[in-house]
Design an enzyme around this catalytic site. Sequence first.
Site, short mmCIF file in Angstrom:
data_model
loop_
_atom_site.label_atom_id
_atom_site.label_comp_id
_atom_site.label_asym_id
_atom_site.label_seq_id
_atom_site.Cartn_x
_atom_site.Cartn_y
_atom_site.Cartn_z
N GLY A 124 -10.45 59.97 21.08
CA GLY A 124 -9.57 59.21 21.99
C GLY A 124 -8.77 58.18 21.20
O GLY A 124 -7.55 58.03 21.39
N HIS A 125 -9.46 57.50 20.28
CA HIS A 125 -8.75 56.51 19.46
C HIS A 125 -7.74 57.21 18.53
O HIS A 125 -6.66 56.69 18.26
CB HIS A 125 -9.74 55.71 18.60
CG HIS A 125 -10.69 54.87 19.39
ND1 HIS A 125 -12.03 55.16 19.50
CD2 HIS A 125 -10.49 53.74 20.11
CE1 HIS A 125 -12.62 54.25 20.25
NE2 HIS A 125 -11.71 53.38 20.64
N GLY A 139 -5.67 53.17 25.76
CA GLY A 139 -6.03 54.39 26.48
C GLY A 139 -6.02 54.18 27.98
O GLY A 139 -6.39 53.11 28.47
N GLU A 140 -5.60 55.22 28.71
CA GLU A 140 -5.61 55.14 30.18
C GLU A 140 -7.03 55.20 30.73
O GLU A 140 -7.24 54.97 31.91
CB GLU A 140 -4.78 56.28 30.77
CG GLU A 140 -3.29 56.08 30.60
CD GLU A 140 -2.48 57.15 31.30
OE1 GLU A 140 -3.05 58.19 31.69
OE2 GLU A 140 -1.26 56.93 31.43
#
EC number: 6.3.2.1
Length: 283
Positions: free
Chosen positions: A36-37, A147-148
């Site tokens: 994700g990062h 991030g969402e």
Amino acid sequence: MQTIRQIVLLRSAIAAFRAEGASVALVPTMGALHDGHMALIEAAKRDGRKVVASIFVNPRQFGPNEDLARYPRREGTDSQMLTKAGCDLLWAPGVEEMYPDGFATNISVTGVSDGLDGAARPGHFDGVATVVAKLFNQVRPDVALFGEKDFQQLAVIRRMVLDLDFGIEIIGVPTQREDDGLARSSRNIYLDESERARAVALPRALGVAAREIERGGEVATALASAHDMLAAAGFEVDYVSLVDAETLDENPAPDRPLRLLAAARIGTTRLIDNIAVDLRNHP
Ligand code: PAF
């Protein structure tokens, strides 16, 4: 990739980027990096930007009974991942550099911070807003990426940037998911095998409820079913809520972009997730 731990050195490194005519992107993190990062770093690199990633486990955003002590810290691995991803600078200040003796300022973004996780975790978003404001002032980036998955955090930061005239473009990056749909999170490593298998109920419950609402189903019924699905998987539910995607108002107008958010605990691990709901093209 250079690693810097002092503000005075950070300023010189950023000045060198600026001297090359580069624009600067900031990816704030608390480390324990995952794919994700890496998606944030990829998006940050666009248009030839210099990328600064920060790693700072921010004590001010953890409540007294939360997981500050056990939060994963593995800067060596994080640093290798960032280097491989093409990050230019790792900003990794210690607690004393970030909050020197006498530190006394608190940033509170009212309204968007109040409900949902703000209600479940008092003071959490003040801690987030305060450290992110400091990171913005330290790095002075042109853009910053979040991030969402932490949807309320993104709304809080967007509001703060507008209210305090930071002049930084905030880019929200879609949630990265495991193959079965579980949102990637640094906290997933807390899950044992059985919890990990059952955790998939969180994105599934949200998906089922979102489709039900978009098909014209009663919101209250869809939320109650999501609650039941989570409870059946062994989650203790903090909230499942349909909100205005910008203001996070829990009584949203149907012609606005909406978001369905949930937070729930499985074993000792608290997970959050969210999904878009669009009623504008539906009956
Ligand atoms: O999302 C996070 O990792 C943190 O809340 C942030 C934005 C880095 C602030 O500490």
